[in-house]
Motif scaffolding. Structure first.
Motif, PDB file in Angstrom:
ATOM      1  N   ASN A 199       0.823  -1.207   0.000  1.00  0.00           N
ATOM      2  CA  ASN A 199       0.000   0.000   0.000  1.00  0.00           C
ATOM      3  C   ASN A 199       0.857   1.258   0.000  1.00  0.00           C
ATOM      4  N   TYR A 202       2.831   1.964  -3.237  1.00  0.00           N
ATOM      5  CA  TYR A 202       2.033   2.620  -4.283  1.00  0.00           C
ATOM      6  C   TYR A 202       1.721   4.059  -3.900  1.00  0.00           C
ATOM      7  N   PHE A 203       1.470   4.304  -2.618  1.00  0.00           N
ATOM      8  CA  PHE A 203       1.206   5.660  -2.129  1.00  0.00           C
ATOM      9  C   PHE A 203       2.391   6.571  -2.430  1.00  0.00           C
ATOM     10  N   CYS A 206       2.855   7.323  -6.192  1.00  0.00           N
ATOM     11  CA  CYS A 206       1.870   8.265  -6.730  1.00  0.00           C
ATOM     12  C   CYS A 206       2.088   9.672  -6.193  1.00  0.00           C
ATOM     13  N   ILE A 387      -5.722   8.044  -5.699  1.00  0.00           N
ATOM     14  CA  ILE A 387      -4.974   6.930  -5.114  1.00  0.00           C
ATOM     15  C   ILE A 387      -4.528   7.257  -3.699  1.00  0.00           C
ATOM     16  N   THR A 390      -7.483   7.338  -1.257  1.00  0.00           N
ATOM     17  CA  THR A 390      -8.064   6.009  -1.075  1.00  0.00           C
ATOM     18  C   THR A 390      -7.137   5.093  -0.284  1.00  0.00           C
ATOM     19  N   ILE A 391      -5.834   5.175  -0.531  1.00  0.00           N
ATOM     20  CA  ILE A 391      -4.893   4.325   0.208  1.00  0.00           C
ATOM     21  C   ILE A 391      -4.913   4.671   1.695  1.00  0.00           C
ATOM     22  N   TYR A 394      -8.040   3.249   2.987  1.00  0.00           N
ATOM     23  CA  TYR A 394      -8.004   1.783   2.909  1.00  0.00           C
ATOM     24  C   TYR A 394      -7.102   1.194   3.992  1.00  0.00           C
ATOM     25  N   ASP A 474      -7.511   1.829  -9.147  1.00  0.00           N
ATOM     26  CA  ASP A 474      -6.106   1.412  -9.087  1.00  0.00           C
ATOM     27  C   ASP A 474      -5.715   0.906  -7.704  1.00  0.00           C
ATOM     28  N   VAL A 475      -6.205   1.568  -6.651  1.00  0.00           N
ATOM     29  CA  VAL A 475      -5.854   1.155  -5.293  1.00  0.00           C
ATOM     30  C   VAL A 475      -6.299  -0.281  -5.046  1.00  0.00           C
ATOM     31  N   VAL A 479      -2.780  -2.465  -6.764  1.00  0.00           N
ATOM     32  CA  VAL A 479      -2.061  -2.906  -5.568  1.00  0.00           C
ATOM     33  C   VAL A 479      -2.399  -4.365  -5.263  1.00  0.00           C
TER      34      VAL A 479
END
Length: 574
Positions: A199, A202-203, A206, A387, A390-391, A394, A474-475, A479
């Motif tokens: 997670n 990707y965070f 981005c 993203i 949302t991450i 999430y 995408d999230v 991921v």
């Protein structure tokens, strides 16, 4: 050099010590200390490297269609097809890079070599952007005629672009796998950290790339393409320096036995083929449990591979050619492909954000202050914004809440996460089609249909919802695919696993390119405007988006079918 033992330790046996990590060594080839190596400290170096690499790559791909239709003078459909083909190639080459890493060089050396190649490609790309002015200066000085051959710039540009694609092929699958290798899946706390790593990986990517891509897009559109390509080159120099600084902190995985992973898996398929006429053997659950696999895996899926357990007819005795663990390892890899195939439609949808979305934005009102116009490609940063938000939700809210209900450390399963993103992508295409219908109606109302160079009085912010939906999807899907393909392959093939994830988007880009070309031929022609006409006011991108929405819905149904029957490998056995 001491570090070489960490890369060629095929026969190294790492003792199981309390404070060491099984199957890993440090840069001197010694058993890796749990407290002095790996973890978030080492992962931070690797995440930093990938942020720089993704910023460099994003600074090229996000605005590439503008360079192709501008300085290189290509049509919209040709430029979109070229972008998709290049992006597809760049997403397939990680399979080659991962093979080299997992079979020969190791992840560390592959990343280092790929970084040098990356710097070379970006340097040549910068040169291709300044070539017209260089040749023009030389011609003026020596009174040469003709002064400039555009073919030379085109050749150098595409050569440089594909050098970058090759470099990215070695860099991308290895960095993420190498980063996840810094966490021990056998340790409960590090296992949770590894799940969060995907997670936050990707965070970070981005967050970093969205800022730099927006800046680079503005520089490319308003200042200089040479500077816009030169900055990514400098970013990669910094990335390589940061990566090398962390050398002494990393954990390096070592092979678990003498036989290479490709040889083991390949031998299973060869042995099964040789014994295809013979009856499938039976194996007791106790044997399977001893090998660390779920008992029902062998009995219910890919039974034909169980024939690899039999000795060839010309050999005497009951000894098997392959072990049960090797057969189950081959089954684990084979089980991935239905999931891989059903995610291709999502990849086709994903490829639209850097092509047609950008071309739509160019036709719309982009002035935000005085005479300042935001670059159309910079709206892709809203994918990153979606993203990032949302991450955070999430990882900090959704996972803890669902974990208490499902008892799953990740909250929901990897396949549930992937499927959720695919379903959201259907709505992203529907919203895209609705916005495009409104843009076309606005062009008609203001009599701008045959004035493609005029700005349509419709705010570019209308495109934001579709970008945000892309980010949310995408999230879940991107991921989820990263964690799935890393987790569900043999330990020694984790670079290949992540390369398989990337290849989904490579093949998806190729299919998108083919689809665009086929539709262009079918709907265009003499006296007709195709769906992708250079005059977007006469094009029908809305039809294309609705077609993708329908395909996405069908892809989701197929994915749901295969995901329901998928059998997870027990964590940590492969």
């Amino acid at each position: 050099m001491a570090i070489s033992s960490a890369f060629h330790a095929d026969n190294v046996e790492t003792p199981m010590l309390v404070n060491t990590v099984d199957g890993a060594v440090d840069y001197r080839g010694r058993p890796a200390s749990r407290f002095d190596s790996g973890g978030w400290r080492s992962a931070a170096y690797i995440i930093g490297v990938e942020v720089a690499e993704r910023s460099a790559y994003g600074g090229i791909v996000s605005n590439l269609v503008t360079f192709l239709t501008g300085p290189l003078g290509q049509s919209t459909a040709t430029a979109a097809a070229n972008v998709n083909f290049w992006d597809g190639t760049a997403s397939l080459l990680p399979l080659l890079g991962a093979f080299v890493a997992d079979s020969f060089l190791g992840r560390y050396r592959t990343i280092t070599l790929a970084s040098f190649l990356y710097i070379l490609g970006l340097g040549l790309l910068t040169l291709s952007a300044i070539l017209p002015s260089l040749i023009g200066f030389e011609c003026q000085s020596h009174k040469l005629i003709p002064c400039y051959s555009p073919q030379l710039q085109v050749l150098l540009f595409f050569f440089s672009l594909y050098v970058v694609a090759v470099a990215q092929g070695g860099h991308k699958p290895c960095t993420q796998a190498f980063g996840a290798d810094q966490f021990d899946g056998q340790d409960q706390e590090e296992c949770k950290a590894k799940s969060s790593f995907f997670n936050w990986w990707y965070f970070s990517l981005c967050a970093g790339s969205s800022v730099t891509a927006s800046i680079l897009n503005y520089i490319q559109d308003n200042l200089s393409w040479a500077l816009g390509f030169g900055i990514p080159c400098m970013l990669m120099v910094i990335a390589l320096t940061v990566f090398l600084l962390g050398t002494s902190t990393y954990r390096y995985s070592i092979p678990q036995n003498g036989k290479g992973p490709f040889m083991r898996i390949g031998s299973v398929f060869v042995a099964a083929f040789r014994n295809w006429q013979r009856s499938t053997p039976t194996t007791t659950p106790t044997e399977l449990e001893f090998q660390g696999f779920l008992p029902h895996q062998k009995s219910q899926q890919f039974k034909f591979l169980d024939k690899a357990l039999l000795a060839p007819n010309h050999l005497n005795g009951d000894g098997s050619v392959c072990t049960i663990a090797e057969v189950e390892e081959a089954k684990a890899v084979l089980r991935l492909f239905p999931i891989w195939g059903t995610c291709l439609i999502y990849a086709i949808v994903f490829s639209q954000s850097s092509t047609f979305f950008t071309k739509q934005g160019v036709t719309m009102e982009r002035t935000i202050y005085g005479r300042f116009k935001i670059p159309a490609a910079s709206l892709q940063s809203f994918i990153d914004i979606g993203i990032l938000i949302t991450i955070l939700i999430y990882d900090r809210i959704f996972v803890p809440l669902t974990r208490s209900y499902t008892r799953n450390p990740s909250g929901i399963t990897m396949l549930q996460r992937i499927g959720t993103g695919i379903f959201i992508s259907v709505f992203s295409m529907i919203v895209s089609a609705v916005v495009e219908m409104r843009r076309l109606r606005t062009a008609q109302v203001y009599d701008l249909v045959d004035k493609p160079s005029e700005t349509i009085p419709m705010s570019v912010w209308w495109l934001v919802p579709q970008y945000l939906l892309f980010g949310i999807a995408d999230v879940f899907t991107m991921v989820g695919l990263q964690e799935f393909f890393y987790d569900q392959v043999p330990t020694e093939l984790r670079s290949i696993g992540l390369a398989l994830y990337l290849s989904v988007f490579g093949v998806g880009s190729f299919i998108s390119s083919f689809l665009v070309s086929a539709i262009e031929r079918a709907t265009g022609g003499v006296g007709r405007d195709s769906w992708f006409s250079n005059n977007l006011n006469r094009a029908h991108l809305d039809y294309f988006y609705l077609l993708l929405a329908g395909l996405s819905l069908g892809g989701f149904a197929a994915y749901f079918h295969f995901a329901r029957s998928y059998i997870y490998n027990r964590r940590g056995t492969l």
